[in-house]
Design a protein around this motif. Structure first.
Motif, PDB file in Angstrom:
ATOM      1  N   UNK A  47      -5.104  40.505  14.230  1.00  0.00           N
ATOM      2  CA  UNK A  47      -5.623  40.410  15.716  1.00  0.00           C
ATOM      3  C   UNK A  47      -6.025  39.187  15.619  1.00  0.00           C
ATOM      4  N   UNK A  48      -5.688  38.102  15.900  1.00  0.00           N
ATOM      5  CA  UNK A  48      -6.818  36.293  15.651  1.00  0.00           C
ATOM      6  C   UNK A  48      -6.562  35.565  16.194  1.00  0.00           C
ATOM      7  N   UNK A  49      -6.890  35.505  17.279  1.00  0.00           N
ATOM      8  CA  UNK A  49      -6.161  34.238  18.382  1.00  0.00           C
ATOM      9  C   UNK A  49      -6.559  32.066  17.277  1.00  0.00           C
ATOM     10  N   UNK A  50      -5.353  32.557  16.552  1.00  0.00           N
ATOM     11  CA  UNK A  50      -5.893  30.742  15.864  1.00  0.00           C
ATOM     12  C   UNK A  50      -5.054  30.072  15.867  1.00  0.00           C
ATOM     13  N   UNK A  65      -0.799  41.481  24.720  1.00  0.00           N
ATOM     14  CA  UNK A  65      -0.896  42.012  23.082  1.00  0.00           C
ATOM     15  C   UNK A  65      -1.471  43.194  23.135  1.00  0.00           C
ATOM     16  N   UNK A  66      -2.837  43.017  22.496  1.00  0.00           N
ATOM     17  CA  UNK A  66      -3.811  44.065  21.993  1.00  0.00           C
ATOM     18  C   UNK A  66      -3.690  45.488  23.458  1.00  0.00           C
ATOM     19  N   UNK A 127      -4.210  45.648  13.701  1.00  0.00           N
ATOM     20  CA  UNK A 127      -3.526  44.802  11.750  1.00  0.00           C
ATOM     21  C   UNK A 127      -2.358  45.816  12.611  1.00  0.00           C
ATOM     22  N   UNK A 128      -1.715  45.059  11.969  1.00  0.00           N
ATOM     23  CA  UNK A 128       0.219  45.160  11.672  1.00  0.00           C
ATOM     24  C   UNK A 128       0.152  45.062  10.250  1.00  0.00           C
ATOM     25  N   UNK A 295      -0.376  37.987  16.891  1.00  0.00           N
ATOM     26  CA  UNK A 295      -1.872  38.369  18.043  1.00  0.00           C
ATOM     27  C   UNK A 295      -0.521  38.485  19.502  1.00  0.00           C
ATOM     28  N   UNK A 296       0.010  37.036  19.705  1.00  0.00           N
ATOM     29  CA  UNK A 296       0.221  36.994  20.725  1.00  0.00           C
ATOM     30  C   UNK A 296       2.063  37.139  21.356  1.00  0.00           C
TER      31      UNK A 296
END
Length: 313
Positions: A47-50, A65-66, A127-128, A295-296
């Motif tokens: 999970x990392x908004x990138x 999503x979190x 983490x997926x 992440x989203x």
């Protein structure tokens, strides 16, 4: 029962299909390839908004999503929460921090930062593991009455004729389908290695020099590259050497044992296309999520399913 066809079986397509089923829709997935052949199956999936715009909207989707992953942790195979350090600079836009529950994110202490990193934020994030999570979503979709059809679609008219409602989750494939020149690849090369002992982190502060380590249960994902408009899907040994040299810059002296080198093309756009089509009003577009698909994905899927549910009343 209301009928919807979702195009695409990556993380965006699968979460969309499941969210629509939760709203009472009868859902079919039509895709060129099964989920295990998609970009989503290749990535580190932390999970990392990138590399995603618009920032405020994507931060909201990331927060949704979190919450969904938090509910799934311990239930869905491949979903866990791990400590993750994200580097930032003063001019960084970290809107995602404000969307999470208070106390979730904290500033890293100097002794927690790798060599050369000036500032960082630490949080327990989802983490997926795609080879476990994607089959779970697909089987959940099938067991809820969904159907899957493997088919190569070539144009918008063909898409619009699939169903009364159609959701376009084709990722980079939408460039040709929709003649969308704003959508382009951002090439990523990553290394899957034996598990490292250093903490997981990401440093996205230098364009063209993305660096990260994602520690999973049995291995580590080391990245990476972020080359815009690069269609090369072949492994580049020079990039492997570059990734390893960056590790050394962070104070990691010994080379990890590499198990696999992976290349994928992220679907990057000036902003996620999240809207009904102006020429084909029964088609909703949900693509262009850059490097933040996992992440989203659920945030987009849940908002989309609510929009369509209201339309179908």
């Amino acid at each position: 029962m209301k009928s919807v066809t979702v195009i695409g079986s990556g993380i965006i397509g699968l979460t969309t299909a499941n969210a629509l089923q939760e709203q009472g829709f009868q859902v079919r997935i039509v895709a060129k390839e099964r989920f295990d052949k998609t970009l989503s199956n290749k990535v580190g999936a932390v999970w990392f908004p990138y590399a995603i715009e618009p920032i405020k909207k994507s931060s909201f989707w990331a927060a949704q999503s979190f919450d969904r992953y938090k509910k799934e942790a311990g239930i869905a195979p491949g979903i866990s929460f791990v400590p993750f350090l994200n580097a930032y600079v003063d001019e960084s836009k970290e809107e995602w921090v404000d969307q999470l529950p208070p106390g979730t994110v904290r500033k890293a202490k100097p002794e927690e930062l790798p060599k050369g990193m000036e500032k960082g934020l630490i949080a327990e994030v989802p983490l997926a593991k795609p080879p476990l999570y994607l089959p779970y979503l697909f089987e959940k979709f099938l067991s809820s009455g969904g159907t899957f059809e493997q088919k190569n679609l070539t144009n918008m008219e063909e898409i619009a004729n699939l169903d009364s409602w159609v959701i376009n989750c084709t990722g980079l494939g939408a460039r040709a389908l929709c003649e969308d020149e704003d959508l382009h690849p951002m090439r990523g090369q990553i290394l899957r290695a034996e598990k490292l002992t250093v903490p997981s982190f990401a440093d996205p502060t230098k364009k063209g020099a993305l660096s990260y380590i994602i520690n999973r249960s049995k291995d580590s994902v080391i990245g990476g590259t972020d080359y815009d408009d690069d269609w090369n899907e072949s492994i580049d040994p020079n990039d492997t050497n570059l990734i390893l040299s960056r590790l050394k810059a962070f104070g990691i002296e010994s080379d990890p044992k590499i198990l696999e080198v992976i290349v994928g093309l992220r679907p990057k756009r000036s902003a996620v296309r999240f809207e009904f089509d102006s020429d084909y009003p029964n088609v909703f577009h949900n693509y262009g999520h850059g490097g933040a698909g996992f992440t989203v994905a659920w945030g987009c899927a849940l908002e989309l399913s609510n929009i369509l549910s209201q339309k179908a009343r």
